[in-house]
Design an enzyme around this catalytic site. Structure first.
Site, mmCIF file in Angstrom:
data_model
loop_
_atom_site.group_PDB
_atom_site.id
_atom_site.type_symbol
_atom_site.label_atom_id
_atom_site.label_comp_id
_atom_site.label_asym_id
_atom_site.label_seq_id
_atom_site.Cartn_x
_atom_site.Cartn_y
_atom_site.Cartn_z
ATOM 1 N N ASP A 93 0.846 -1.192 0.000
ATOM 2 C CA ASP A 93 0.000 0.000 0.000
ATOM 3 C C ASP A 93 0.881 1.241 0.000
ATOM 4 O O ASP A 93 2.106 1.160 0.139
ATOM 5 C CB ASP A 93 -0.887 -0.047 1.256
ATOM 6 C CG ASP A 93 -2.012 0.969 1.225
ATOM 7 O OD1 ASP A 93 -2.318 1.488 0.136
ATOM 8 O OD2 ASP A 93 -2.589 1.251 2.289
ATOM 9 N N GLU B 63 2.502 5.084 -4.066
ATOM 10 C CA GLU B 63 2.407 6.021 -5.189
ATOM 11 C C GLU B 63 3.707 6.840 -5.423
ATOM 12 O O GLU B 63 3.840 7.290 -6.557
ATOM 13 C CB GLU B 63 1.247 6.997 -4.962
ATOM 14 C CG GLU B 63 -0.124 6.363 -5.037
ATOM 15 C CD GLU B 63 -0.467 5.507 -3.817
ATOM 16 O OE1 GLU B 63 -1.175 4.513 -3.973
ATOM 17 O OE2 GLU B 63 0.016 5.831 -2.714
ATOM 18 N N ASP C 141 -9.275 3.831 -1.594
ATOM 19 C CA ASP C 141 -10.076 4.350 -0.484
ATOM 20 C C ASP C 141 -11.385 4.949 -0.985
ATOM 21 O O ASP C 141 -11.539 6.163 -1.114
ATOM 22 C CB ASP C 141 -9.277 5.400 0.289
ATOM 23 C CG ASP C 141 -8.056 4.804 0.968
ATOM 24 O OD1 ASP C 141 -7.908 3.577 0.934
ATOM 25 O OD2 ASP C 141 -7.247 5.575 1.525
#
Length: 903
Positions: A465, A468, A564
């Site tokens: 996770d 990015e 999300d």
């Protein structure tokens, strides 16, 4: 996951205003004419007369422009037919090598060699070409349907056409009256426009963005730069970058489809008006791939041949999964598992978010709330029950001086650098360094850390996770740096936020002196690659990796969830286009957080969401810290719906798994838009609220509150309800039908011409795999029916490679007069025989009223036996249009060929 949510309000607006205090000047101030470029004229051209598969040209700048930096004076353009169904157009600086994704990162055809130091010999060869003065120079091959045309005007342009229909697929011909249609090539600004044929073109892809429709709406800017922005925010750049689109044409041949990939890892805006598509890219080269199709499935097959086929997923990954950010201790995990068991709702995988870590440090366990001895016992009990356990990893490595992972990382020098020393960011543990996954030693480091953790706790998969990369701070830009502050501002976060905002600075450096500016969008891809490789090496089993950030080709390594989202009806709607997008992008194992991640869900929303989410390829309930608990057993109505829809999902597990086999073999998605199976039905092009699993199972969910019916589109054919075989819909041509959808029901139909091999309901995939098979045969009015089944042990690294470790079966059914014949064609049946799998029951749908079935025979090998009539049932459907026939007690070995004749 769960980053402190940027409000996209006051904070963003403040940064937005600051940007204009420090950024470059506007276009009009830079150029009094407001023109950012004047295009190029062709200096020389050469077509390979031998293979007739390549063309090279040298376009020279028409006129300098001062906007966004100095123009590159001389370009090299190479058009090449790399295969009969793929054409590549590569445009770059003719004199200097520029950044492009190296072949060792994304393996494809070898890039052309670097230009020579002296181009004089090249010029002599090209200038002698007699074609230079022609207005249109063609690259065409008799075996390919694609034609490249160099438009030798000033400025020059090019087109890609389909020979068989004379349709122009990509039209970069400049409009002399509109400078925005000219090719512009500046160091940090590449600009290319293609005109489109208006309403004939239906465009899909160009992600990652949340949106209510699968087909792209006109007049929007699609920004591609990986960012930690909740997917509950529509129409902004999210976690991944996928500069690929599919164009389905409604004429001259309805359903004729092609694909376009711009292989570029830099940030970009893609402006789509409906009549034009314009790329505005802040670095790299223009490297376009055109895929001929002409069917949607063929386009994806051709596309994934370039970027890589999807990785096979373990069988267990298709079971239902439960997660939450905010499971506070191991006892809460145990309670959730027990809650599912008590409610008799299938639970395959239990997940834990960052809660399990010691001070949010990767590869550690909280000694108080998740002590090692208790966690080992918990995981061992899961494994005894046939269940699995997955945990999260974030890329940020705490700089705590006593943290052993940090110490080893420093020893092996694996971290990203800025100004010659490891770049210091901040995430959940506080100050962190980030591994540089371009560095060879990072693979060794990452593998070793995973090995140490697996030795500590034998988890079954890893969830990567925040990759990015997400950063809780925005480092100040280096003064004067055009990497940290590029001249052209992409529409980052929908408000042109600086690209340095809440991530790694673009001036950070990767191994090989590659700036983060160029590889920012690749970080999640690179982390997934090393994580998958590590798990294969350490476990010698098929790994399960779930990544939030992705790039073209990430499907080779990872599954994806849509990030999300929020517990809203809008987010329920967004989930279908997002799922379908990732199928196009070569990442078929995808799903959204069921019941919603952010905010408090409601009983009705959660009930409708599990009805839909049970048919996502990746099916997981996940919620955020501070929200109400939303496990499916919390409400009885939700639990009842979960038992019903997950019961159907688990009977369809062999079908899901066979679709996974097909995906890893040729790239075709598991969840598909309706036009994949019905490309000539123009009405399917705009459908975003329904989807197909495979080619013939259609899911039509309720997406609005307070309704008990749904209006669904049915393409031509007979469709049968998978919950109640006596219900059907007949569409002689495609039509909309209003279906009953009471609170506990979702409509799932199978079309005529399909055969499904199913197994029994169970609480785990392990238990389901031990049940007998049920063959559902849906007879067709238009010919034979077909189905396929692939099975192996579910964990071997490859699928269908090692003979004797898998079984593949083709089923065929046809009817004539009063006879129905069902046969199987088995490849490598030994594995199925070793598992003692049998087909116990065959159900036949689609037999017309009046069909008389008096008996049946079964042939296996050289032996034909007469069937037991007492095992044969035949009942009319609710409309009196069809009969439902069922034969039970067959006990046919799945791994042996058979012929079943009903008469």
């Amino acid at each position: 996951m769960k980053k402190k949510i940027p409000s996209l309000a006051l904070g963003i607006l403040l940064v937005f205003l600051l940007q204009y205090l420090v950024a470059g000047i506007s276009t009009s101030e830079n150029d009094p004419e407001g023109v950012i470029g004047y295009g190029y004229k062709v200096k020389s051209v050469k077509v390979d007369s031998g293979t007739r598969r390549s063309l090279t040209a040298l376009p020279q700048l028409v006129k300098n422009s001062s906007v966004y930096g100095p123009d590159i004076q001389l370009l090299s353009i190479t058009a090449s037919l790399e295969s009969n169904d793929r054409l590549r157009v590569r445009i770059t600086d003719a004199k200097h090598r520029r950044w492009e994704i190296p072949d060792n990162i994304l393996h494809r055809h070898q890039p052309p060699p670097p230009p020579p130091h002296s181009l004089s010999s090249l010029y002599r060869t090209l200038l002698s070409s007699p074609t230079t003065n022609r207005r249109k120079i063609l690259l065409s091959h008799p075996n390919s349907d694609l034609t490249f045309s160099l438009i030798n005007t000033t400025p020059f342009g090019f087109t890609i056409s389909r020979k068989s229909t004379h349709d122009v697929l990509f039209d970069a011909t400049p409009d002399p009256t509109n400078p925005n249609t000219f090719l512009i090539f500046i160091d940090q600004y590449l600009h290319l426009t293609s005109s489109l044929p208006g309403t004939r073109a239906h465009i899909y892809g160009l992600g990652e963005h949340s949106k209510p429709t699968f087909q792209l709406a006109h007049n929007q800017t699609l920004t591609m730069r990986a960012a930690d922005i909740p997917s509950s925010n529509p129409d902004v750049n999210l976690y991944g970058s996928h500069p690929f689109y599919m164009d389905v044409r409604s004429s001259p041949v309805a359903g004729s489809t092609h694909g376009v990939l711009l292989l570029n890892s830099n940030g970009m805006d893609v402006e789509y008006t409906g009549n034009r598509i314009t790329y505005k890219v802040i670095g790299g080269i223009i490297d376009l791939y055109f895929f001929a199709g002409p069917s949607p499935g063929q386009v994806v097959e051709q596309f994934t041949r370039v970027i890589g086929r999807p990785a096979p997923m373990p069988y267990w990954a298709f079971g239902f999964q439960q997660c939450r950010y905010g499971y506070h201790d191991v006892y809460e995990l145990q309670s959730v598992v027990a809650g599912y068991a008590k409610a008799k709702i299938p639970l395959e995988v239990m997940w834990t978010d960052i809660d399990y870590m010691d001070a949010y440090k990767d590869f550690t366990l909280d000694p108080v709330n998740f002590p090692l001895d208790k966690m080992k016992k918990f995981v061992n009990n899961l494994h005894k029950n046939g269940q699995k356990y997955v945990v999260i990893l974030d890329p940020g490595i705490s700089t705590n001086k006593t943290y052993e992972t940090y110490i080893r990382g420093m020893k092996h020098d694996v971290f990203l650098k800025r100004n010659g020393k490891p770049y210091l960011g901040s995430v959940w543990p506080g100050p962190v360094y980030f591994p540089d996954f371009l560095k060879p030693s990072a693979l060794t480091f990452w593998t070793d850390e995973i090995k140490r953790f697996l030795n500590l706790l034998p988890v079954d998969g890893l969830w990567i996770d925040m990759n990015e990369i997400s950063n809780f701070i925005s480092s100040p830009p280096i003064p004067g740096s055009t990497l940290d502050n590029p001249p052209y501002k992409i529409n980052n976060s929908g408000v042109m936020l600086p690209i340095i905002n809440k991530t790694i600075p673009p001036t950070a450096m990767h191994y090989g002196d590659i700036p983060e500016y160029n590889v920012h969008n690749l970080f999640g891809y690179l982390e997934a690659r090393v994580t998958r490789a590590a798990l294969i090496k350490l476990t010698e089993k098929r790994p399960f990796v779930l990544s939030r950030s992705t790039f073209s080709g990430s499907g080779k390594y990872t599954a994806h969830w849509t990030g999300d989202n929020a517990a809203t009806w809008n987010d329920l709607v967004y989930s279908i286009p997002s799922m379908l997008d990732f199928g196009l992008f070569g990442i078929p194992m995808v799903g959204a957080d069921i019941c919603g991640f952010l905010g408090n869900t409601t009983e009705e929303l959660c009930r409708r969401w599990i009805q839909l989410g049970a048919f996502y390829p990746f099916s997981r309930d996940h919620s955020s810290l501070g929200t109400t608990y939303q496990e499916l057993y919390r409400w009885e109505s939700v639990a009842a719906s979960a038992r019903k829809v997950l019961g159907l999902r688990y009977t369809l597990l062999p079908y899901f798994y066979t679709l996974m086999y097909e995906a890893q073999l040729n790239g075709i998605p598991i969840a598909r838009p309706l036009f994949f199976s019905f490309p000539d039905d123009i009405k399917t092009y705009g459908i975003s609220s329904q989807f197909l699993l495979g080619k013939g199972v259609m899911v039509s969910p309720v997406l609005k509150p307070g309704v008990v019916s749904v209006t669904a589109y049915f393409p031509r054919g007979n469709w049968f309800d998978l919950f109640d075989y006596t219900r059907s819909v007949t569409a002689s041509t495609g039509r909309y039908v209003t279906l009953s959808a009471p609170p506990d029901h979702i409509n799932v139909h199978i079309q005529e011409g399909n055969i499904l091999a199913m197994q029994g309901k169970a609480m785990t995939t392990q238990a389901a795999r031990k049940t007998p098979f049920h063959l559902l045969v849906v007879m067709s009015d238009c010919g034979a029916s077909f189905g396929e089944l692939f099975l192996d042990d579910g964990v071997e690294v490859t699928m269908g490679v090692n003979r004797g470790k898998w079984t593949f079966v083709k089923f065929i059914a046809a009817s004539a007069k009063q006879t129905c014949i069902i046969t199987s064609d088995v490849v490598s049946g030994e594995f199925a025989v070793s598992q003692k799998w049998v087909i116990d029951k065959v159900t036949i749908l689609g037999l017309r009223k009046g069909t008389k079935i008096n008996g049946y025979t079964v042939r296996t090998g050289a032996v034909t036996r007469k069937g037991d009539k007492s095992k044969l049932k035949s009942t009319p459907d609710r409309k009196g249009e069809f009969i439902v026939a069922e034969i039970s007690g067959l006990n046919l070995l799945l791994g042996r060929e058979f012929k079943l004749v009903l008469h």
